[in-house]
Design an enzyme around this catalytic site. Structure first.
Site, PDB file in Angstrom:
ATOM      1  N   GLY A 171       0.552 -16.836   3.168  1.00 38.43           N
ATOM      2  CA  GLY A 171       1.633 -15.903   3.471  1.00 38.43           C
ATOM      3  C   GLY A 171       1.818 -15.750   4.958  1.00 38.43           C
ATOM      4  O   GLY A 171       1.124 -16.356   5.769  1.00 38.43           O
TER       5      GLY A 171
ATOM      6  N   ASP B 278      -0.536   1.214   6.358  1.00 33.65           N
ATOM      7  CA  ASP B 278       0.318   0.204   5.727  1.00 33.65           C
ATOM      8  C   ASP B 278      -0.164  -0.115   4.311  1.00 33.65           C
ATOM      9  O   ASP B 278      -0.258  -1.280   3.920  1.00 33.65           O
ATOM     10  CB  ASP B 278       0.369  -1.069   6.561  1.00 33.65           C
ATOM     11  CG  ASP B 278       1.540  -1.981   6.160  1.00 33.65           C
ATOM     12  OD1 ASP B 278       2.508  -1.469   5.555  1.00 33.65           O
ATOM     13  OD2 ASP B 278       1.485  -3.189   6.435  1.00 33.65           O
TER      14      ASP B 278
END
Length: 307
Positions: free
Chosen positions: A20, A135
């Site tokens: 990713g 996050d």
């Protein structure tokens, strides 16, 4: 550093494929040729003559070297090659979002409570060590082969002090961002992580995001349509936040029971406490772990070390 090393051996890690890409670098699957173990490499590129190692990378290394917990991904090595730096993590097959996309819903009560307890235990550990994650989202929650959850990606994390002082509001992925952050609050605290946990809990129940806003104002209104538009009576001080407006449409709260029909009554209560609009009334991680909904999963808490 609990086993963390720093190496310049460019031949030690053999890239297998790309996993990713985020705001702060690419992530690769690789083989550790020294141990034959599969690892994850998080790559950060910097200009040695001007920028040096990015501040967020230094911060992530500094935090993770001290965060040793079974529900936090393990940083195993740091590889430095000219103007490239790699963080080497234990490799985990999938994240929670991928798991939900490939699992028949609803999740069993066992699995739901297991994920929540492991997530809250890790967050309680972070907060007790005065660290905000900033996050939390399903993509940053990884699962091992036993479907045990581990928090990853501390790129936006930071240590905090008490009393709290102003911090950047450029944190948290929009769908999991606490309303006080969206409204411009700079002096925030651990409650922002618990808001994200509430959003994740809702997603674990229904399989899809609860507040999928398209932009900042749409995100606020998406939240308000469910939880009601805040006011000074429901959230003292909200009108002093920089992006709050008295002209916001006035929505009344929707009972969460209507959004999650048939879901456990105690579970609804925990969810409502996590999604308290007023951060001062939002439940903390330790109290969430002791909430009756999760206390009923005592067999799980006995197997997980709660710090």
């Amino acid at each position: 550093m609990s086993g963390l090393t720093i190496t310049r051996d460019k031949d030690r890690y053999l890239k297998i494929g790309k996993l990713g890409e985020g705001a702060y670098g690419k992530v690769y699957k690789a083989e550790d040729t020294k141990t034959n173990a599969i690892v994850a490499l998080k790559k950060s590129v910097f200009k040695t003559d001007k920028e040096g190692i990015p501040a967020q990378t230094i911060r992530e290394i500094s935090l993770l070297r001290d965060l040793i917990h079974p529900s936090i991904v393990s940083l195993q090595d740091v590889l430095i090659l000219e103007n490239k730096l790699y963080l080497i993590f234990e490799y985990l097959e999938q994240d929670v979002r991928h798991f939900l996309d490939n699992t028949k819903l609803p999740l069993s009560e066992y699995m739901l409570k297991k994920f929540l307890i492991q997530l809250l235990t890790a967050i309680n550990y972070c907060h007790s060590h005065r660290i905000l994650h900033r996050d939390l989202k399903p993509h940053n929650l990884l699962l091992d082969s036993n479907n045990d959850l581990k928090i990853a990606d501390f790129g936006l994390a930071r240590a905090f002090q008490i009393p709290y002082r102003p911090y950047t509001t450029s944190v948290q992925t929009l769908w999991y961002r606490a309303p006080e952050i969206i409204l411009g609050c700079e002096v925030y605290n651990t409650a922002i992580d618990l808001w994200s946990v509430g959003c994740i809990m809702a997603e674990l129940i229904n399989g899809f995001p609860l507040f999928p806003g398209r932009n900042h104002i749409d995100q606020l209104f998406t939240i308000f349509k469910v939880l009601g538009t805040p006011s000074e009576s429901s959230w003292p001080g909200v009108s002093s936040l920089g992006y709050f407006s008295q002209d916001f449409p006035k929505w009344t709260p929707v009972p969460l029971e209507r959004l999650f029909p048939g879901f456990n009554e105690l579970g609804i209560d925990l969810l409502s406490r996590l999604l308290s609009m007023n951060p001062e009334e939002r439940i903390c991680a330790r109290d969430a772990l002791n909430h009756p909904y999760l206390k009923s999963g005592r067999i799980l808490t006995e197997r997980i070390n709660i710090h």
